[in-house]
Design a protein around this motif. Structure first.
Motif, short mmCIF file in Angstrom:
data_model
loop_
_atom_site.label_atom_id
_atom_site.label_comp_id
_atom_site.label_asym_id
_atom_site.label_seq_id
_atom_site.Cartn_x
_atom_site.Cartn_y
_atom_site.Cartn_z
N UNK A 1 48.44 67.16 58.55
CA UNK A 1 48.17 67.97 59.74
C UNK A 1 47.07 67.35 60.59
N UNK A 2 46.03 66.82 59.94
CA UNK A 2 44.96 66.15 60.68
C UNK A 2 45.51 64.94 61.41
N UNK A 3 46.38 64.20 60.75
CA UNK A 3 46.97 63.02 61.36
C UNK A 3 47.82 63.40 62.57
N UNK A 4 48.61 64.44 62.43
CA UNK A 4 49.44 64.90 63.55
C UNK A 4 48.58 65.42 64.69
N UNK B 1 31.57 55.87 57.53
CA UNK B 1 32.89 56.36 57.98
C UNK B 1 33.91 56.22 56.86
N UNK B 2 33.90 55.08 56.20
CA UNK B 2 34.84 54.86 55.09
C UNK B 2 34.65 55.92 54.00
N UNK B 3 33.40 56.20 53.66
CA UNK B 3 33.11 57.21 52.64
C UNK B 3 33.56 58.59 53.10
N UNK B 4 33.30 58.94 54.34
CA UNK B 4 33.70 60.25 54.87
C UNK B 4 35.22 60.39 54.90
N UNK B 5 35.91 59.31 55.21
CA UNK B 5 37.37 59.36 55.25
C UNK B 5 37.96 59.49 53.85
N UNK B 6 37.36 58.85 52.87
CA UNK B 6 37.89 58.98 51.51
C UNK B 6 37.62 60.38 50.94
N UNK B 7 36.52 60.97 51.37
CA UNK B 7 36.23 62.34 50.95
C UNK B 7 37.11 63.34 51.68
N UNK B 8 37.69 62.91 52.81
CA UNK B 8 38.59 63.78 53.56
C UNK B 8 37.89 64.89 54.30
N UNK B 9 36.62 64.71 54.58
CA UNK B 9 35.89 65.75 55.29
C UNK B 9 35.12 65.12 56.44
N UNK B 10 34.70 66.01 57.32
CA UNK B 10 33.88 65.58 58.44
C UNK B 10 32.48 66.14 58.24
N UNK B 11 31.47 65.43 58.73
CA UNK B 11 30.10 65.89 58.52
C UNK B 11 29.84 67.23 59.19
N UNK B 12 29.19 68.11 58.47
CA UNK B 12 28.81 69.40 59.02
C UNK B 12 29.94 70.40 59.12
N UNK B 13 31.12 70.07 58.65
CA UNK B 13 32.26 70.97 58.72
C UNK B 13 32.89 71.09 57.35
N UNK C 1 35.33 61.63 65.75
CA UNK C 1 35.97 62.29 66.89
C UNK C 1 36.72 61.30 67.75
N UNK C 2 36.25 60.06 67.81
CA UNK C 2 36.86 59.07 68.69
C UNK C 2 37.63 57.99 67.94
N UNK C 3 37.90 58.21 66.68
CA UNK C 3 38.54 57.20 65.84
C UNK C 3 39.91 56.79 66.36
N UNK C 4 40.65 57.73 66.92
CA UNK C 4 42.00 57.41 67.40
C UNK C 4 41.99 56.54 68.66
N UNK C 5 40.83 56.34 69.27
CA UNK C 5 40.73 55.50 70.45
C UNK C 5 40.57 54.01 70.09
N UNK D 1 35.84 70.59 55.29
CA UNK D 1 37.08 69.82 55.16
C UNK D 1 38.02 69.97 56.35
N UNK D 2 37.52 69.67 57.54
CA UNK D 2 38.29 69.63 58.78
C UNK D 2 39.04 70.92 59.03
N UNK D 3 38.40 72.04 58.81
CA UNK D 3 39.01 73.33 59.11
C UNK D 3 40.14 73.71 58.19
#
Length: 108
Positions: free
Chosen positions: A71-74, A49-61, A19-23, A63-65
């Motif tokens: 789109x996630x990057x934007x 974090x590296x593993x979650x980013x390569x999978x392209x998903x967030x925990x408990x969700x 959630x705070x990665x962009x900071x 694939x990021x909606x």
């Protein structure tokens, strides 16, 4: 011997970092700051974090909606811009109050 973390701790720590990665400059910097806050070694958190980013998903969700990577990057970029603009607005409000007080003839 490596320390085993409960799944709840892992999910909470990952969620906080993602959630705070962009900071932060990098996932490493984020893990270095957030790791001690959640009592997880920063290197362990960085690997998660590296593993979650390569999978392209967030925990408990899911694939990021359903958003694509672009789109996630934007979305992250826009959220950062909104946060920066809110901060600039607060600074401008404080500055205008300061100058309004200085220009008030009753103030002298």
């Amino acid at each position: 011997m490596p320390k085993r973390y409960p799944p709840e701790v892992r999910e909470k720590a990952l969620r906080l970092v993602l959630e705070r990665l962009d900071e932060f400059e990098s996932p490493y910097a984020a893990a270095k700051v957030i790791g001690p806050l959640v009592d997880v070694h920063y290197e362990t958190l960085r690997v998660w974090v590296k593993k979650a980013m390569t999978e392209g998903s967030r925990p408990g969700k899911e694939s990021a909606g359903g958003l694509a990577a672009a789109e996630r990057e934007e979305l992250a970029k826009l959220r950062k811009e909104v946060r920066d603009l809110k901060q600039a607005n607060e600074i401008l409000k404080l500055a205008s109050a300061f100058f309004a007080r200085e220009l008030d003839p009753r103030h002298r």
